[in-house]
Design an enzyme around this catalytic site. Structure first.
Site, PDB file in Angstrom:
ATOM      1  N   LYS A 106      41.412   3.374 -10.168  1.00  0.00           N
ATOM      2  CA  LYS A 106      42.469   2.567  -9.707  1.00  0.00           C
ATOM      3  C   LYS A 106      43.124   1.901 -10.903  1.00  0.00           C
ATOM      4  CE  LYS A 106      43.136   1.412  -5.863  1.00  0.00           C
ATOM      5  NZ  LYS A 106      44.083   2.158  -5.217  1.00  0.00           N
ATOM      6  N   TYR A 150      45.697   5.854 -11.110  1.00  0.00           N
ATOM      7  CA  TYR A 150      46.907   5.184 -10.282  1.00  0.00           C
ATOM      8  C   TYR A 150      47.088   3.911 -10.837  1.00  0.00           C
ATOM      9  CZ  TYR A 150      45.491   8.595  -6.515  1.00  0.00           C
ATOM     10  OH  TYR A 150      45.210   9.895  -5.840  1.00  0.00           O
ATOM     11  N   ALA A 192      49.841   4.479   7.474  1.00  0.00           N
ATOM     12  CA  ALA A 192      50.988   4.089   6.756  1.00  0.00           C
ATOM     13  C   ALA A 192      50.926   2.691   6.427  1.00  0.00           C
ATOM     14  CB  ALA A 192      52.280   4.371   7.377  1.00  0.00           C
ATOM     15  N   ASP A 198      49.812   1.214   3.864  1.00  0.00           N
ATOM     16  CA  ASP A 198      49.988   0.904   2.583  1.00  0.00           C
ATOM     17  C   ASP A 198      51.407   0.791   2.185  1.00  0.00           C
ATOM     18  OD1 ASP A 198      50.292   3.555   3.044  1.00  0.00           O
ATOM     19  OD2 ASP A 198      49.599   4.239   0.910  1.00  0.00           O
TER      20      ASP A 198
END
Ligand SMILES: NC(=O)c1ccc[n+]([C@@H]2O[C@H](COP(=O)([O-])OP(=O)(O)OC[C@H]3O[C@@H](n4cnc5c(N)ncnc54)[C@H](O)[C@@H]3O)[C@@H](O)[C@H]2O)c1
Length: 364
Positions: free
Chosen positions: A75, A94, A268, A270
């Site tokens: 993350k 990410y 979905a 996010d």
């Protein structure tokens, strides 16, 4: 190169940036890998596994950041990590910069080389480091849906596959991309009657070519969605319009057309969710009910299955980690157009257009 793998300190993140098998591949190429004590524990990897693969275990996150030329994690760094990141250090993880100006400014100030998993892009426009997480979420959406269809947790009380003499549940999947295909595979494997809708004919043709007979492909339109929701037991949202918020395909007024106990899983979420009534939930408190319809909308579904997710993620990141370690970031990005797309912020300068645009900042 010296590669450091810290513990993920973001709330409820159980994955780790590298498996022992990844360490083995790097140490065999004469790189040094430093793993923070217990970093792999929640993903099922013990310090001894890493040591056997050639890693050195360090006690603290400060030691990891201080020794490493490259940090490999999962993350985005969070506030306590900002001050640990050094100038010229490669950070491969990410980032999702466009959703945080604070993070963007912190990484500009760090003067590090920030390479984002989510923007590494193949020539055909696909995002190879996002695919495994969509695969996990797609498969998991059916597992979660089946669970919340059980009566004690307010579902309709129907078994997905039915039994001999009793029909199976009906599963409606919106989007026939990575999430949708994996969901269809799981639901059809359990014996459910599956309808999958998309606006992309190529995607629908693929469904028709590869899926079993209990998966029916259909063009996505408001008319067809309204037709299916009245007798669907489980509805899975897996649509994506690249770079945009998800379209609201199921509106609030449509809930009253559904049967009580219908379960809606919005993968979905996010991107804002494809149901009007979606709001992000957590693994601690994953569902809520509106108009007797059960909503599940956990924003980081793969976090619940860290063993699978860590291996899925590191399978795809490792080839890039090896390129970066062998060649350094400049040569590695010169030789790989896909990896070069991952460069977001380099030595204090934004080099990715959408991030500069998101905050009205200067590009390098
Ligand atoms: N919640 C989580 O933990 C989690 C995990 C992984 C992925 N995701 C999210 O899941 C979503 C789907 O990801 P993906 O990898 O499957 O994307 P994808 O690009 O592979 O597939 C999306 C599909 O949606 C289709 N689509 C677009 N508009 C549509 C419409 N109006 N009706 C029907 N279909 C439509 C597209 O044609 C495409 O086939 C993304 O928002 C992604 O970020 C969430």
């Amino acid at each position: 190169m010296k590669i450091g793998v810290p513990i993920e300190i973001k709330n409820n993140e159980n994955r780790v940036g590298m498996t022992p098998s990844g360490v083995f591949e790097l140490t065999k190429r004469n790189h040094n890998v430093y793993i923070q004590k217990n970093a792999g524990f929640n993903s099922g990897f013990l310090d001894d596994d890493y040591i056997e693969a050639g890693a050195t275990i360090l006690d603290t996150i400060e030691e990891i950041y201080s020794v490493a030329d490259m940090i490999v994690k999962v993350k985005e760094p969070i506030e306590p990590e900002y001050k640990l990141i050094k100038a010229d250090q490669i950070v491969f993880t990410y980032f999702h910069f466009a959703s945080s100006e604070v993070l963007t400014n912190a990484m500009i100030d760090s003067k590090a080389i920030c390479i984002a998993y989510e923007t590494v892009e193949d020539a055909d426009g696909s995002l190879p480091l996002l695919i495994p997480m969509s695969e996990v979420a797609g498969r998991m959406s059916v597992q979660q849906g089946a669970k919340y269809l059980e009566k004690p947790i307010m579902g309709r009380g129907i078994l997905l596959g039915g039994i001999p003499g009793v029909p199976p549940a009906k599963v409606l999947i919106l989007g026939a991309g990575v999430v949708g295909l994996q969901a269809a595979r799981m639901a059809s494997g359990l014996g459910a009657s599956v309808h999958i809708l998309d606006i992309n004919m190529k995607a629908l043709r693929h469904v028709s070519d590869v899926m079993p007979n209990n998966v029916i492909s259909e063009f996505s339109s408001e008319y067809n969605i309204r037709k299916h929701i009245v007798d669907s037991d489980l509805i899975i949202g897996g649509v994506l319009i690249k770079g945009a918020r998800a379209p609201k395909l199921i509106t609030r007024d449509m809930l009253k057309e559904m049967r009580p106990g219908t379960v809606m899983v919005d993968v979905a979420v996010d991107q804002g969710g494809c149901f009007e009534t979606t709001k992000p939930t957590t693994h601690q408190d994953p569902t809520y009910i509106i108009d007797e319809v059960v909503h599940y909308s956990v924003a980081n579904m793969p976090g619940a299955v860290p063993y699978t997710s860590t291996m899925g993620l590191t399978n795809v990141t490792l080839p890039y980690v090896i390129k970066l370690a062998n060649d350094g970031w400049e040569k590695a990005c010169k030789n790989s157009a896909a990896l070069a797309k991952g460069l977001n912020i380099v030595k204090g300068e934004i080099v990715y257009k959408e991030i500069a645009e998101a905050f009205d900042m200067e590009m390098a």
